[in-house]
Enzyme design. Structure first.
Site, short mmCIF file in Angstrom:
data_model
loop_
_atom_site.label_atom_id
_atom_site.label_comp_id
_atom_site.label_asym_id
_atom_site.label_seq_id
_atom_site.Cartn_x
_atom_site.Cartn_y
_atom_site.Cartn_z
N THR A 8 104.77 -20.65 -18.72
CA THR A 8 105.16 -19.46 -17.74
C THR A 8 105.07 -20.05 -16.22
O THR A 8 104.11 -20.75 -16.01
CB THR A 8 104.44 -18.39 -17.96
OG1 THR A 8 103.26 -18.27 -17.61
CG2 THR A 8 104.85 -17.90 -19.38
N GLY A 9 105.79 -19.76 -15.47
CA GLY A 9 105.82 -20.12 -13.89
C GLY A 9 105.64 -21.44 -13.87
O GLY A 9 104.91 -22.05 -12.86
N ALA A 10 106.61 -22.21 -14.57
CA ALA A 10 106.68 -23.80 -14.51
C ALA A 10 107.63 -24.30 -13.28
O ALA A 10 107.75 -25.43 -13.30
CB ALA A 10 107.21 -24.02 -15.66
N SER A 12 107.18 -24.21 -10.15
CA SER A 12 106.42 -24.54 -8.63
C SER A 12 104.90 -24.58 -8.97
O SER A 12 104.53 -24.32 -10.21
CB SER A 12 106.62 -23.55 -7.58
OG SER A 12 106.16 -22.44 -8.02
N GLY A 13 104.18 -25.01 -7.92
CA GLY A 13 102.72 -25.14 -7.85
C GLY A 13 102.06 -25.57 -9.26
O GLY A 13 102.64 -26.76 -9.60
N GLY A 15 102.11 -24.82 -12.42
CA GLY A 15 103.02 -25.00 -13.72
C GLY A 15 104.01 -26.33 -13.46
O GLY A 15 103.92 -26.91 -14.64
N TYR A 193 94.27 -9.04 -7.15
CA TYR A 193 94.43 -10.39 -7.85
C TYR A 193 93.17 -10.81 -8.48
O TYR A 193 92.80 -11.26 -9.40
CB TYR A 193 94.71 -11.29 -6.66
CG TYR A 193 94.78 -12.74 -7.12
CD1 TYR A 193 95.98 -13.35 -7.73
CD2 TYR A 193 93.98 -13.70 -6.82
CE1 TYR A 193 96.03 -14.42 -8.10
CE2 TYR A 193 93.71 -15.02 -7.46
CZ TYR A 193 94.92 -15.27 -8.09
OH TYR A 193 95.02 -16.77 -8.51
#
Length: 301
Positions: A8-10, A12-13, A15, A193
């Protein structure tokens, strides 16, 4: 069989860097990029295929801040795959972050400077909001949406003959002091967070208790301080470039300053099992409530 990996969240960053690492170590792995923006996901896929033309990379739309999106994605994933070997729960947000410069300056001249810089304790606060599901956005995105995804994908994850692994992206900012069982969504605080990442650690402990016997194992990794979109959302990019030499110097004193997403994609807790158990039961209660409202099954298994 080739291992199937969903991230998941692949786009950018961490991921995106994780995808590159996985293909470099095993070009035969089957990657599924679960992302909110299909445009960004397609761009990431193009980069991966440019470096590994024979790679098997697929995309699925997933917004973990929307339970309807999570349910649709889970259904689509079950149609495509017979099992999942690895599920990287990486997507996350840290919105409207403010830096306490007074605490930063005073902390630099104290005996806890390295601890403060490596954990950001007392430095960061966020302004959270409510999602369409009526939940706190940071809680739903960083934890609860992933929890529902796991529950919906149990048939693909639970197999004693061939165990599967959940890998949560936690944070060095995950702190017990920011979390409360009476306000686990952190609706009354300013460190959503930190709270959500500590909740991630708790959930991982509880999931192992209930699912290890079914062939599903959960672990948590902490990337450290990494230059990603989340980081650049705290302070302008020029500021980070200005202090980068100092940050490289700090690496001699702490392991949490990994700095690049590629370094952060390599794995490196103060969690009480009793608290984890109570929190897990609260997650199950919330799951039952929100899915009943959506007329969705608790788990297809």
């Amino acid at each position: 069989m080739q291992p199937v990996v969903l991230i998941t969240g692949a786009s950018s960053g961490i991921g995106s860097a994780l995808c590159k690492r996985l293909l470099r170590e095993d070009a035969g792995v089957r990657l599924c990029l679960a992302c909110r923006s299909m445009q960004k996901a397609a761009a990431t896929k193009a980069v991966l295929l440019a470096a590994h033309p024979a790679a098997q990379v697929t995309l699925v739309r997933l917004d973990v801040s929307s339970l309807e999106s999570v349910l649709r994605a889970a259904s689509e994933i079950q149609r495509r795959f017979q099992r999942l070997d690895y599920l990287f729960l990486n997507a996350g947000i840290m919105p409207n972050t403010h830096v306490n410069f007074k605490a930063l300056i005073s902390g630099l001249f104290s005996g806890k400077a390295v601890h403060m810089l490596s954990t950001a304790e007392g430095l960061l606060t966020q302004e959270d909001c409510i999602t369409a599901d009526g939940l706190q956005a940071v809680f739903e995105t960083n934890l609860f949406g992933h929890f529902i995804l796991i529950r919906q994908l149990e048939p693909l994850l639970c197999c004693l003959e061939k165990p599967s692994l959940l890998i949560w992206t936690s944070s060095s900012n995950a702190r017990k002091s920011a979390f409360s069982l009476t306000d686990y969504q952190h609706s009354k605080g300013k460190e959503s967070y930190s709270s959500s990442k500590y909740a991630t650690d708790l959930a991982s402990v509880a999931l192992n208790k209930y699912f290890n016997k079914q062939g599903l194992y959960s672990s948590v990794v902490c990337p450290g301080l990494v230059m990603t979109n989340l980081t650049y959302g705290i302070l302008p990019s020029f500021f980070w470039k200005l202090i980068m030499p100092i940050m490289w110097l700090i690496r001699f004193f702490t392991e949490t300053y990994t700095l690049t997403p590629y370094n952060g994609a390599e794995a490196q807790m103060d969690v009480e099992e009793e608290t984890a158990e109570i929190f897990y039961q609260k997650l199950l209660e919330l799951e039952k409530h929100v899915l009943a409202r959506l007329n969705a099954p608790l788990s297809p298994k």
